[in-house]
Design a protein around this motif. Structure first.
Motif, short mmCIF file in Angstrom:
data_model
loop_
_atom_site.label_atom_id
_atom_site.label_comp_id
_atom_site.label_asym_id
_atom_site.label_seq_id
_atom_site.Cartn_x
_atom_site.Cartn_y
_atom_site.Cartn_z
N ALA A 62 7.89 90.51 -33.42
CA ALA A 62 7.87 91.10 -32.08
C ALA A 62 6.44 91.23 -31.58
CB ALA A 62 8.57 92.45 -32.08
N TYR A 63 5.58 91.78 -32.40
CA TYR A 63 4.18 91.92 -31.99
C TYR A 63 3.51 90.56 -31.78
CZ TYR A 63 3.99 96.98 -32.58
OH TYR A 63 4.18 98.33 -32.44
N GLN A 64 3.82 89.63 -32.66
CA GLN A 64 3.24 88.29 -32.54
C GLN A 64 3.70 87.63 -31.24
OE1 GLN A 64 4.47 85.71 -35.70
NE2 GLN A 64 3.07 84.08 -35.13
N ARG A 65 4.98 87.69 -30.98
CA ARG A 65 5.53 87.05 -29.78
C ARG A 65 5.09 87.75 -28.50
NH1 ARG A 65 11.54 85.63 -32.20
NH2 ARG A 65 10.77 84.06 -33.65
N LEU A 66 4.82 89.01 -28.60
CA LEU A 66 4.34 89.77 -27.43
C LEU A 66 2.82 89.75 -27.36
CD1 LEU A 66 6.80 92.74 -27.70
CD2 LEU A 66 6.75 91.04 -25.88
N ASP A 67 2.19 89.06 -28.31
CA ASP A 67 0.75 88.92 -28.35
C ASP A 67 0.06 90.28 -28.46
OD1 ASP A 67 -1.58 87.41 -28.46
OD2 ASP A 67 -1.90 87.54 -26.32
N LEU A 68 0.61 91.10 -29.32
CA LEU A 68 0.01 92.41 -29.59
C LEU A 68 -0.49 92.42 -31.02
CD1 LEU A 68 2.75 94.73 -28.09
CD2 LEU A 68 0.63 94.04 -27.03
N GLN A 69 -1.29 93.39 -31.34
CA GLN A 69 -1.76 93.51 -32.72
C GLN A 69 -1.13 94.74 -33.36
OE1 GLN A 69 -5.98 93.38 -32.99
NE2 GLN A 69 -6.10 91.36 -32.05
N LEU A 70 -0.83 94.60 -34.63
CA LEU A 70 -0.33 95.75 -35.39
C LEU A 70 -1.47 96.73 -35.61
CD1 LEU A 70 1.75 93.82 -38.06
CD2 LEU A 70 2.66 95.32 -36.29
N PHE A 71 -1.12 98.00 -35.58
CA PHE A 71 -2.15 99.02 -35.74
C PHE A 71 -2.36 99.34 -37.19
CE2 PHE A 71 -0.24 99.55 -31.59
CZ PHE A 71 -1.36 99.46 -30.80
#
Length: 71
Positions: A62-71
């Motif tokens: 989900a984070y990868q596809r939304l181009d977000l980084q895990l905290f």
């Protein structure tokens, strides 16, 4: 805290379908009504996946596809 956009909802629903099948549409609709931020909804949806390893994989995708980084 990023708000939920329509494209983000679509990506999350498609990703969740890979883990729990077509019921993902109903699960997502329920959570989208009650959760306001992207990170919170990702966690809520991951909690719907019964296997901890699969839930972790969902979060990562989900984070990868939304181009977000895990905290």
């Amino acid at each position: 805290a990023r708000p939920l956009s329509v494209p983000a909802k679509t990506i999350l629903e498609q990703t969740l379908k890979e883990f729990i099948g077509p019921i993902a549409s109903l699960v997502c609709a329920d959570h989208f009504r009650s959760v306001a931020t992207l990170s919170a909804v990702i966690e809520a949806l991951a909690d719907e996946i019964p296997t901890p390893a699969a839930a972790a994989q969902f979060r990562e995708l989900a984070y990868q596809r939304l181009d977000l980084q895990l905290f």
